[in-house]
Scaffold this active site. Sequence first.
Site, PDB file in Angstrom:
ATOM      1  CG  LEU A   2      45.765  43.417  78.439  1.00  0.00           C
ATOM      2  CD1 LEU A   2      45.252  44.793  78.840  1.00  0.00           C
ATOM      3  CD2 LEU A   2      44.770  42.734  77.541  1.00  0.00           C
ATOM      4  CB  SER A   3      52.102  43.555  75.854  1.00  0.00           C
ATOM      5  OG  SER A   3      53.118  43.767  74.894  1.00  0.00           O
ATOM      6  N   PRO A   4      50.887  42.039  72.934  1.00  0.00           N
ATOM      7  CG  PRO A   4      50.312  42.867  70.823  1.00  0.00           C
ATOM      8  CD  PRO A   4      50.125  43.115  72.295  1.00  0.00           C
TER       9      PRO A   4
ATOM     10  CG  PHE B 223      55.745  45.905  78.243  1.00  0.00           C
ATOM     11  CD1 PHE B 223      54.688  45.021  78.361  1.00  0.00           C
ATOM     12  CD2 PHE B 223      56.055  46.694  79.342  1.00  0.00           C
ATOM     13  CE1 PHE B 223      53.981  44.919  79.543  1.00  0.00           C
ATOM     14  CE2 PHE B 223      55.359  46.591  80.527  1.00  0.00           C
ATOM     15  CZ  PHE B 223      54.314  45.702  80.620  1.00  0.00           C
TER      16      PHE B 223
ATOM     17  CG  ASP C 128      49.692  43.374  81.195  1.00  0.00           C
ATOM     18  OD1 ASP C 128      48.846  42.590  80.704  1.00  0.00           O
ATOM     19  OD2 ASP C 128      49.400  44.240  82.028  1.00  0.00           O
TER      20      ASP C 128
END
EC number: 2.5.1.18
Length: 183
Positions: free
Chosen positions: A15-17, A183, A13
């Site tokens: 949004l996940s660094p 994640f 996603d």
Amino acid sequence: MGPLPRTVELFYDVLSPYSWLGFEILCRYKNIWNVDLQLRPTSIAGVMKNSGNKPPALLPLKAKYMTNDIKLLGQHFQVPIQMPKDFFSVILEKGSLSAMRFLTAVNLEHPEMLEKVSRELWMRVWSRDEDITEPQSILAAAEKAGMSTEGARALLEKISTSQMKNQLKETTEAACRYGVSHF
């Protein structure tokens, strides 16, 4: 004749660094490692809900660690990553549902563009602190990644269809079946 490539599925996603770092490493080394990389746009919110996990940013010690960790990992792997200025608004309030549905549509109809469009969405949120929720933001990312305006608009019109909603849900459920909890 060398060994056959191994298949690696990357559920992610934007949004996940940490997903971005993994994405860049896998994309960078997939040929060296003889990997058939399958990118799988997934809903991090769906994964969190399924696992009962909380986002790391909601846990003070994890949030502090994550801020420093992301900075160091970005430097080490040469990924231009930085925390958004209004982190909680960007990550927890706005989310990424439209962007991930768009990437789902890209994957279904123009899979050759998925890597570039995904990277550009990550660049918007994690490098340039730009929006990824508004239709014009998603279009800008797609166009910067090399998609035609017409092609991007056609995909954007499909993100609210049951096909895209169901496909993103199915991919998220597949990640959960693998045991993904965050994640």
